[in-house]
Design a protein around this motif. Structure first.
Motif, short mmCIF file in Angstrom:
data_model
loop_
_atom_site.label_atom_id
_atom_site.label_comp_id
_atom_site.label_asym_id
_atom_site.label_seq_id
_atom_site.Cartn_x
_atom_site.Cartn_y
_atom_site.Cartn_z
N LEU A 71 25.67 -15.94 -21.39
CA LEU A 71 25.29 -14.55 -21.12
C LEU A 71 26.43 -13.84 -20.42
O LEU A 71 26.95 -14.33 -19.43
CB LEU A 71 24.04 -14.52 -20.24
N VAL A 72 26.81 -12.68 -20.95
CA VAL A 72 27.84 -11.83 -20.34
C VAL A 72 27.16 -10.54 -19.92
O VAL A 72 26.60 -9.83 -20.76
CB VAL A 72 28.99 -11.52 -21.33
N VAL A 73 27.20 -10.24 -18.62
CA VAL A 73 26.50 -9.06 -18.11
C VAL A 73 27.50 -7.99 -17.69
O VAL A 73 28.69 -8.23 -17.56
CB VAL A 73 25.57 -9.42 -16.93
N GLN A 74 26.97 -6.80 -17.47
CA GLN A 74 27.80 -5.67 -17.03
C GLN A 74 28.06 -5.76 -15.53
O GLN A 74 27.12 -5.83 -14.74
CB GLN A 74 27.09 -4.35 -17.36
N ARG A 75 29.34 -5.80 -15.16
CA ARG A 75 29.75 -5.81 -13.75
C ARG A 75 28.92 -6.77 -12.90
O ARG A 75 28.17 -6.35 -12.01
CB ARG A 75 29.65 -4.39 -13.17
N PRO A 76 29.01 -8.08 -13.17
CA PRO A 76 28.25 -9.03 -12.35
C PRO A 76 28.67 -8.96 -10.90
O PRO A 76 29.82 -8.68 -10.58
CB PRO A 76 28.63 -10.39 -12.97
N ALA A 77 27.70 -9.20 -10.02
CA ALA A 77 27.97 -9.13 -8.59
C ALA A 77 28.95 -10.23 -8.20
O ALA A 77 28.70 -11.40 -8.43
CB ALA A 77 26.67 -9.27 -7.81
N ALA A 78 30.05 -9.85 -7.61
CA ALA A 78 31.05 -10.81 -7.14
C ALA A 78 31.69 -10.24 -5.89
O ALA A 78 32.45 -9.28 -5.97
CB ALA A 78 32.10 -11.07 -8.22
N PRO A 79 31.39 -10.78 -4.72
CA PRO A 79 31.94 -10.23 -3.48
C PRO A 79 33.46 -10.32 -3.46
O PRO A 79 34.05 -11.28 -3.94
CB PRO A 79 31.32 -11.11 -2.38
N ASP A 80 34.10 -9.28 -2.91
CA ASP A 80 35.56 -9.25 -2.84
C ASP A 80 36.13 -10.39 -2.01
O ASP A 80 37.29 -10.76 -2.16
CB ASP A 80 36.03 -7.91 -2.26
N SER A 81 35.29 -10.96 -1.14
CA SER A 81 35.76 -12.05 -0.29
C SER A 81 35.78 -13.39 -1.03
O SER A 81 36.29 -14.39 -0.51
CB SER A 81 34.87 -12.18 0.94
N LEU A 82 35.25 -13.42 -2.25
CA LEU A 82 35.21 -14.66 -3.01
C LEU A 82 36.63 -15.08 -3.39
O LEU A 82 37.32 -14.36 -4.11
CB LEU A 82 34.36 -14.47 -4.27
N PRO A 83 37.11 -16.24 -2.93
CA PRO A 83 38.51 -16.62 -3.14
C PRO A 83 38.73 -17.30 -4.50
O PRO A 83 39.06 -18.48 -4.57
CB PRO A 83 38.76 -17.59 -1.99
N VAL A 84 38.56 -16.55 -5.58
CA VAL A 84 38.75 -17.11 -6.92
C VAL A 84 39.69 -16.22 -7.72
O VAL A 84 39.74 -15.00 -7.52
CB VAL A 84 37.42 -17.26 -7.68
N THR A 85 40.43 -16.83 -8.62
CA THR A 85 41.31 -16.09 -9.52
C THR A 85 40.59 -15.84 -10.84
O THR A 85 39.51 -16.39 -11.11
CB THR A 85 42.59 -16.88 -9.80
N ALA A 86 41.22 -15.04 -11.69
CA ALA A 86 40.67 -14.81 -13.03
C ALA A 86 40.52 -16.14 -13.77
O ALA A 86 39.50 -16.39 -14.43
CB ALA A 86 41.59 -13.87 -13.80
N SER A 87 41.52 -17.00 -13.65
CA SER A 87 41.47 -18.30 -14.31
C SER A 87 40.32 -19.16 -13.79
O SER A 87 39.63 -19.83 -14.56
CB SER A 87 42.80 -19.03 -14.12
N ASP A 88 40.08 -19.12 -12.48
CA ASP A 88 38.98 -19.89 -11.89
C ASP A 88 37.64 -19.45 -12.48
O ASP A 88 36.79 -20.29 -12.80
CB ASP A 88 38.93 -19.69 -10.38
N VAL A 89 37.46 -18.15 -12.60
CA VAL A 89 36.20 -17.61 -13.10
C VAL A 89 35.97 -18.07 -14.53
O VAL A 89 34.85 -18.48 -14.90
CB VAL A 89 36.19 -16.07 -13.01
N VAL A 90 37.00 -18.00 -15.36
CA VAL A 90 36.84 -18.41 -16.76
C VAL A 90 36.58 -19.90 -16.85
O VAL A 90 35.73 -20.35 -17.63
CB VAL A 90 38.09 -18.02 -17.57
N ARG A 91 37.28 -20.69 -16.03
CA ARG A 91 37.10 -22.14 -16.08
C ARG A 91 35.67 -22.55 -15.73
O ARG A 91 35.17 -23.55 -16.24
CB ARG A 91 38.09 -22.83 -15.15
N MET A 92 34.99 -21.76 -14.88
CA MET A 92 33.59 -22.05 -14.57
C MET A 92 32.75 -22.06 -15.85
O MET A 92 31.74 -22.76 -15.93
CB MET A 92 33.04 -21.01 -13.60
N GLY A 93 33.15 -21.26 -16.84
CA GLY A 93 32.42 -21.20 -18.09
C GLY A 93 32.49 -22.48 -18.91
O GLY A 93 31.71 -22.67 -19.83
#
Length: 207
Positions: A71-93
């Motif tokens: 599921l891909v949603v519109q602007r999922p909630a992600a706090p700015d303090s979350l220490p993840v990179t773009a690559s980290d987020v994709v790898r979670m998938g």
């Protein structure tokens, strides 16, 4: 013999308190098909896509899913303090119930998904530093990285520029070509025009 749908919903009703927002909705999505779910604001599109994904439970009716779902949603909630990179987020998938990709396979799949959405150059950028449209592309990459059987999107093109929106439509066609059942909530006329089938909701009913 007709193939079974990858995703089917029967007699879906859903409400908040005593007010139903979906009324006896039936929907099928076949493997290799792109279905656009259209309708005015408040018509129940996002609620329906969340029920299809299993995020919400209908008051009546049921959903059958054949295979892995993303599921891909519109602007999922992600706090700015979350220490993840773009690559980290994709790898979670790449995390998949019942199976775990090797580190090398996950890295290659992540790189490929970021390339497909045009974000490979920003792979190491913190998520908090990305624009809204860039974040949206990252979450699209997260949705496609593990090659799901069913891909659901809720206004995933919101905030994308014209080029990025066109790229997303191309990716959806590519996913359908490999047999994925795609259902996307959209207000975009181009996305509606490129869909194999359009399903319209008004006031929680199919029209």
């Amino acid at each position: 013999m007709a193939s079974l749908p990858a995703l089917s919903a029967r007699d879906i009703c859903f409400g908040y308190a005593d007010d139903d927002v979906l009324h006896s909705v039936d929907l099928e999505v076949q493997p290799g098909e792109v279905v656009a779910l259209a309708g005015s604001n408040g018509s129940g599109k996002s609620t329906l896509i969340e029920i299809l994904a299993g995020v919400r439970v209908p008051r009546r009716g049921g959903v059958r899913r054949d295979g892995d779902l993303a599921l891909v949603v519109q602007r999922p909630a992600a706090p700015d303090s979350l220490p993840v990179t773009a690559s980290d987020v994709v790898r979670m998938g790449t995390w998949k119930h019942g199976a775990r990709a090797t580190r090398a396979d996950a890295r290659r799949a992540t790189q490929r998904a970021l390339e497909r959405v045009g974000m490979s150059e920003l792979a190491a950028r913190p998520l908090a530093e990305l624009s809204g449209g860039q974040r949206q592309r990252v979450f699209l990459a997260q949705g496609i990285v593990r090659e799901p059987d069913i891909l659901l999107l809720d206004e995933a093109a919101a905030g994308l520029d014209r080029e990025s929106a066109a790229r997303m439509q191309l990716i959806l066609r590519e996913e359908a070509a490999r047999g994925v059942a795609v259902c996307t909530v959209t207000h975009d006329d181009a996305a509606v025009a490129l869909a194999d089938r359009v399903v319209r909701l008004e006031r929680g009913r199919l029209i």
